[in-house]
Each structure stands twice: as structure tokens, then as C-alpha cells.
Design an enzyme around this catalytic site. Structure first.
Site, PDB file in Angstrom:
ATOM      1  N   TRP B 113     -15.227  71.456 -38.323  1.00  0.00           N
ATOM      2  CA  TRP B 113     -15.939  72.557 -37.657  1.00  0.00           C
ATOM      3  C   TRP B 113     -15.233  73.886 -37.844  1.00  0.00           C
ATOM      4  O   TRP B 113     -15.884  74.898 -38.122  1.00  0.00           O
ATOM      5  CB  TRP B 113     -16.180  72.228 -36.181  1.00  0.00           C
ATOM      6  CG  TRP B 113     -17.113  71.062 -36.054  1.00  0.00           C
ATOM      7  CD1 TRP B 113     -16.800  69.816 -35.603  1.00  0.00           C
ATOM      8  CD2 TRP B 113     -18.498  70.997 -36.458  1.00  0.00           C
ATOM      9  NE1 TRP B 113     -17.904  68.989 -35.689  1.00  0.00           N
ATOM     10  CE2 TRP B 113     -18.952  69.689 -36.201  1.00  0.00           C
ATOM     11  CE3 TRP B 113     -19.395  71.919 -37.000  1.00  0.00           C
ATOM     12  CZ2 TRP B 113     -20.266  69.275 -36.470  1.00  0.00           C
ATOM     13  CZ3 TRP B 113     -20.710  71.514 -37.269  1.00  0.00           C
ATOM     14  CH2 TRP B 113     -21.124  70.215 -36.999  1.00  0.00           C
ATOM     15  N   ASP B 193     -13.805  77.783 -30.236  1.00  0.00           N
ATOM     16  CA  ASP B 193     -14.978  76.924 -30.128  1.00  0.00           C
ATOM     17  C   ASP B 193     -14.619  75.776 -29.190  1.00  0.00           C
ATOM     18  O   ASP B 193     -13.768  74.944 -29.507  1.00  0.00           O
ATOM     19  CB  ASP B 193     -15.344  76.405 -31.524  1.00  0.00           C
ATOM     20  CG  ASP B 193     -16.523  75.449 -31.512  1.00  0.00           C
ATOM     21  OD1 ASP B 193     -17.042  75.137 -30.429  1.00  0.00           O
ATOM     22  OD2 ASP B 193     -16.922  75.011 -32.614  1.00  0.00           O
ATOM     23  N   LYS B 217     -22.841  68.565 -25.510  1.00  0.00           N
ATOM     24  CA  LYS B 217     -21.870  67.475 -25.364  1.00  0.00           C
ATOM     25  C   LYS B 217     -21.619  67.250 -23.863  1.00  0.00           C
ATOM     26  O   LYS B 217     -22.056  66.281 -23.290  1.00  0.00           O
ATOM     27  CB  LYS B 217     -20.544  67.812 -26.041  1.00  0.00           C
ATOM     28  CG  LYS B 217     -20.676  68.483 -27.379  1.00  0.00           C
ATOM     29  CD  LYS B 217     -21.023  67.549 -28.508  1.00  0.00           C
ATOM     30  CE  LYS B 217     -20.864  68.259 -29.845  1.00  0.00           C
ATOM     31  NZ  LYS B 217     -21.302  67.452 -30.965  1.00  0.00           N
TER      32      LYS B 217
END
Lengths: 394, 394
Positions: B113, B193, B217
Site C-alpha cells: 500500500w 494511512d 476495515k
């Protein structure tokens, strides 16, 4: 826990009322989808269940709108406002990819939304021109569609990368009765915002380069936008390299909104809001059962005729500030000719459970949005109220 | 229509399991919210009900994360991938607004990511550098956090517009144990993030320039991303004019993702997906009732310790390819040392109703995601299975 409700009569401009049976099914599927033991929003966007929802929605959309094989369907987040930017950069890139040079984009401005879209293209640094501004043909106010003669010559005089229009302007209640002949007769790519009238009437998708439509009026919740795009335009965008675009001064589109990337990944390059998509799918299934867009169009015409008819019948009391030739069938905008009655109108409408009628803050007065899920029955109640109110307060 | 379900034991990496009581309340509110006669997704995003949902969610988020007055909270569509682009352009603009010149962005790459985020910044034309790539410290594979000495000197050698990191890498199961001292000791803006570990543990928000976290999530459905930003950065972005940015070669951010515009419009510059936001609000209310982030952190630590403990106990049978110092508490990645048993593992886990355990296609093996809504009970069942499987197949 009850999932029942009294049928609403909600005329809000969006997010808008959805069919109650769709919401009931969605509520169940939020908790346990197809007996997999999990809600549809909890499952991986790469699971076979999610892939099936994407496929079903695309297939139902293709069927309802008779999308030809020449066109691709995909979904993105970000609403119409993100469409304003992504259409400008992707379509400008397509022109560079196809012709190796840039060309200005042309905008037909008929209300706030087409105006905002033009401003965003300019802001991003795209070479964009207003081909015509409807305000110039109506004493500085929106409310008409200018004659094609006002701008068709410009189209012929030079190349444009695309021409943009918003088919239905929700704030001002102005709707293009059909695509202008000057565009359909040309080979220029037509880019159209159908956010507020998608599936409200039959259209010929083959005429469009790109259709963009936020879901939250006729087909679902806020959070997803539908795109229908000519496949050749996808190829043209892919043909333009990032370096070529930088040299041409066209901004690079953020990857999540780069149309070929999204299509190549079946709308799941990043995590697609699968619950929101499932609601769209349920709305489309519901519309198919009701007889499709053709049947819906007939009902929408009847709804609009009834309401405009009542307002026109009491034209000493109500004012419709939109030319008869382009009155929106989705958003009926009107004002009272007498001062001081606006609050009373809303209050008495509310007493009859008719809600969401306040006009947009920028134009005032009233707005009755007659999207697909607003029933003929609700419109009849509104018409009765409109007539009663005029008679009681004349 | 039933809104009941058997409690799931779902270990998918996201979209992830949500608390059943949250989904049940949301299902009801989808049809009739607070007895207004309409679902929360059908109401105008400018209605008082929608404004209240936005306010409540912000207030609960501030409370749970102890967000200081120096920081602002807002919500946008587009997921983490849109964060990759919008963080790069907004933060680069902030540096121009503050200093009148540009500076490169620095990226700490510890998994897919952070790697993707770096690539997107570069693709958009932002001057971005990898400060360190964890692959270089682990034989070409992710699985470690490199020592700060490997990159801290670079930080001192020149100015950076911001430094970016991904606190928890879901694909590789690598988590920063805490913010690196080289960053917190400097005055550089930290951009992080937190998509997969937000509210899983207590953090000091004041240390961050920007926190970005997709909802799907720990805190909700896909379709909304949470941002927490230092107010001074908003001022810096606003101070940079479009012309100044064009001259500096910084791409103009699409208006829907221009942070000061979104904040000025209370996250409703364009239509906010209000149902999706309402679910976040319900998740936060639920977490507050459970004792907040502190209590959740304790439970998450217990869950992770139990599972890593079982894997380590059977280290002849299982392999955890992540250094002990940075093992993720959210995504436990492991493989079997014996070949040919992977399908059997998944099948037998499925027979015990333990699902979502397949590893990411890019790394293979297994991944058990232990997000906030995965109960200690579910983890105990998984631990029991992990031990039984090792004993039966050793």
C-alpha cells in the site's frame, strides 16, 4: 424490529425516495446476504458474491437502457462532482490519444450543474469554452434552452475534444427535450450528465460518447456514479501516454478515476461500495418488473402533465419560470405570485404528509421532484393540494 | 423478515465483518430513520437529520481518538486509492502555500500500500522519493521495518514537503509498532494511512499532519474515507493559488477532493453518502459503549497474542514471514511449511465456520484479519483449529 413504513410522499431533489420493497430487501441483505452468513457490505469486493452483484447490475443496466455492444458500463465513487473533473481530464486525454494534439472542450450551459462542470474543467487547466449560456437568452436567468442556431456554427468552425451538456438541471427545472440535432449530426463526442433523469425516459445510448449519472436520484443511494462509455474512447485514452499528456498540458487523472483502469478491473480497481451497488441492482430489478424504462417513462409523463397542468390551470396564482418547451419532467420548479404565503404552503403540504417541496436555496419558491420512485398516487395528492391551496388563497 | 443471524467468524481482510447489532440498527434506519418516515439514505444531505449525523460522527470520532483542537475531521468518497492522489496534491500544495517553493515528498515503503501510494504520487507528476524500501532489508521481500538509521540522515539533509507511511500493511501483515522517532523529533508533516488499524490502538493524533483511513476495515462499509488534518495545513493549502501551483508544476486537486473546500462545506460539498456515514456513527457509538479505543486495544492485543502464540508454538508446522518486532495485530499472515495442505486447511476451517482465511493472491498462504469486530470468541475458535490442524497433520 419492524421493517414496515407508511408509503412516503417525498418530493426532495436528491438523495431521493426509493421503493420501499427495495429497501426492505436491502435491509435483510445488509445482515445476511443469500444465506452466506454475512451481509453484502462485509464481503470482499473480490468474492464471487460481489463479482456477481457487479455483473448483475451491469447486465440489468444494459438491458434497461438497451446499451449497445459498442459501449461499456462501469461504476465509480465520487458523485457527479468527481464526474466533472474526471470527464474533463479523461476526454481531453482521449482526444490527444486519437489525434496527437489538443482541442478545446465545448460546454452547453443551461443551469447550475453544467455551469459548475465547465468551471471545474477550467479550474483544472483544461482548455474549455462555453458554446452557449442559456442565461444570455432569458434576461440573465436560467429557464430556457437556447436555439441551436445560437451555437451550431461555432461547432463547425473548429475541432472540439467533446461537447458537454447536463440533460436535466435539477436546480432550475430545465430539461433538454432530446439531444440537439447539431450534435447528433456531427461526429463530435457527446458527454452528458444524466444524474437526475437516467432511466426516466428512453434514450438512444449509441448517440453518446459518455453518459455519467450519480445514483442518488432515480437509481439508488449516494456514493456511486454510473458511467456508460463508447469503447473506442477507452482505447483513445489508453493510447495517450502520461508523458504525452504532460507535454500537452492535460492533467493526469488520479488512478481511481482513470476510466481504462477502472474498466480493466471491472469497477473494482479500488474497493467498490458493494452494498450501495447492490441497492442499485435491486432498483433495476424492480424497474424491470414494472415494465422497464418504457413503462416508467409513460408514468413519469403522466405525473409531470398532471402537476404542470394544475399549476398552469392556476396561472394567476402559480408561476412556472421555465419555458414550456424544456420543462423538466423530474423537477417541477414553481413560485407563488402572492408574497408571504410560502411558509403556509409548506406547512399545509406537510400537514398532508407531502414533504421535500422547498425550492433550492439559490432560486427560492418550490420544487417537486418526481423521480421514478415517486408514485402517481403521491403526485395526485400533491396536485389536489396545489389546487386546494390556490383556491383557498387566491 | 428476519434480521437475525448466527454470529459469523469471518477473518477477511476487508470489507470486513461489522457488529451485528450495528447492522440491525442500520437496517431499520435504512427504511425509517428516527421516525421521520423516510430512510436515512433518502434524506437530503443538507437536511437537519443529515447534518446531525455528520456532527455526531465527527464528535464521536474526536472523542474516541482524542483529536486535539489543532486538528479537523472530515469525510470523503473514493477510498484509500483516492487518498493516495489527494494527499500527494494537497500536501504538495500546502508546502507551496507555506514556503512559496516546492520540495520533494518522502515515502517510507513497507508493503504494497505504501508502495502504491508512492507510485501514484510519481504518476501524477509530484516530486516523490522513496526514503527507504523495506524490501532492501529483507532479501527482496516485505516483512520488516528497516532501522531508522537507514533513512534518518536523508531527512536531515534537505527539506521534504511531507513524509508518508502506511501504519499497517494488510497484504504483508507488517505494522509500525509506533511512529518513528526520527519523524516525531522533526518538524516535518507526517502523513499516515491508517485504513486498516484506525481505532485498533491508542495514538497521539497531535503528532500527525494528516491521518487518512478508509472505513471498510474497522469502522464501516466501503464508500467513505476519514481524514484528520492539522488546521494549519488547511490554511497552507488555501494560501496556494491555482496559478502558483500551475507554475510550480503541482497538479490542481479535483474540487471534490480539495481539502479546504470539503472542510468549509462540512464534508457535504458534494452529496455525502449519508447511509454509509450513519453506519460509521453506529460503529463509533458501539465502540464507546464497549469502553473506547483503550478497551478495544487490550482485546486486540489479546487476540493477536493468542493467534501468534499458537503459530509460534507450532513453528515446525507454520511459518510467519514477518519479523516479531513489526507483526501486525490486524492481519496475521502465515504459511504452512508442508506443501499440498493449503486447500485442506481452508476446507477444514470452513467446516468449523471459520471463513475469509485465504492469503492475498500476491503472497499466498493464509491471512487472519483480526479487526475490531472480530470477537475474542472467534479468535479462540481459530486458535483451536490452528493447533488441531498442526497436530493432525504434522
Amino acid at each position: 424490529m419492524s421493517l414496515e413504513r407508511e408509503e412516503p410522499h417525498y418530493f426532495g431533489a436528491g438523495p431521493a425516495q426509493l421503493p420501499t420493497n427495495v429497501l426492505q430487501q436491502a435491509a435483510k441483505d445488509l445482515i445476511n446476504y443469500a444465506n452466506v452468513g454475512l451481509g453484502i457490505g462485509e464481503i470482499s469486493h473480490r468474492s464471487k458474491e460481489a463479482a456477481q452483484v457487479i455483473e448483475n447490475t451491469k447486465a440489468n443496466l444494459r438491458k434497461l437502457m438497451k446499451v449497445p455492444e459498442t459501449h461499456e458500463v462501469f461504476f465509480m465513487q465520487g458523485g457527479g462532482t468527481t464526474g466533472f473533473s474526471s470527464l474533463a481530464t479523461n476526454l481531453s486525454a482521449a482526444f490527444v490519444g486519437k489525434h496527437g494534439i489538443t482541442a478545446p472542450a465545448g460546454y452547453l450551459v443551461t443551469g447550475s450543474w453544467s455551469s459548475k462542470s465547465f468551471e471545474e474543467a477550467q479550474r483544472l487547466g483544461i482548455d474549455a469554452e462555453v458554446l452557449v449560456n442559456a442565461k444570455d437568452y432569458n434576461n440573465g436567468k436560467f429557464g430556457v434552452i437556447p436555439p441551436e442556431t445560437a451555437w451550431a456554427d461555432k461547432l463547425k468552425a473548429k475541432k472540439y475534444s467533446y461537447v458537454y451538456l447536463c440533460e436535466n438541471e435539477t436546480v432550475h427545472g430545465v430539461e433538454w427535450p432530446s439531444l440537439p440535432k447539431a450534435l447528433t449530426d456531427s461526429d463530435i463526442e457527446i458527454v452528458a450528465d444524466l444524474s437526475s433523469d437516467i432511466m426516466s425516459r428512453e434514450i438512444d445510448v449509441s448517440k453518446y460518447g459518455v453518459i455519467m449519472a450519480g445514483a442518488q436520484k432515480n437509481i439508488g443511494l449516494a456514493g456511486l456514479t454510473i458511467y456508460i462509455i463508447k469503447k473506442s474512447i477507452l482505447d483513445d485514452i489508453s493510447a495517450a501516454s502520461d508523458d504525452q499528456l504532460r507535454e500537452a498540458g492535460i492533467p493526469i487523472t488520479p488512478i481511481a478515476f482513470h476510466y481504462p483502469t477502472v474498466v480493466k478491473n471491472n469497477s473494482a480497481y479500488n474497493t467498490i461500495p458493494i452494498f450501495t451497488l447492490h441497492i442499485i441492482d435491486l432498483v433495476l430489478q424492480n424497474l424491470l418488473k414494472k415494465g422497464g424504462v418504457e413503462a416508467q417513462q409513460k408514468e413519469n409523463e403522466e405525473k409531470a402533465n398532471l402537476l404542470y397542468g394544475a399549476l398552469d390551470k392556476h396561472s394567476d396564482f402559480y408561476n412556472v419560470p421555465v419555458s414550456k418547451s424544456c420543462r423538466s419532467k423530474m423537477n417541477v420548479v414553481f413560485t407563488l405570485k402572492k408574497d408571504g404565503l410560502d411558509d403556509k404552503f409548506l406547512k399545509e403540504a406537510g400537514a398532508r404528509k407531502l414533504t421535500g417541496l422547498k425550492g433550492h436555496r439559490s432560486v427560492g419558491g418550490f420544487r417537486a421532484s418526481l423521480y421514478n420512485a415517486v408514485s402517481l398516487g403521491s403526485v395526485r395528492l400533491l396536485v389536489k393540494f396545489v389546487e386546494d391551496f390556490a383556491e383557498e388563497n387566491a
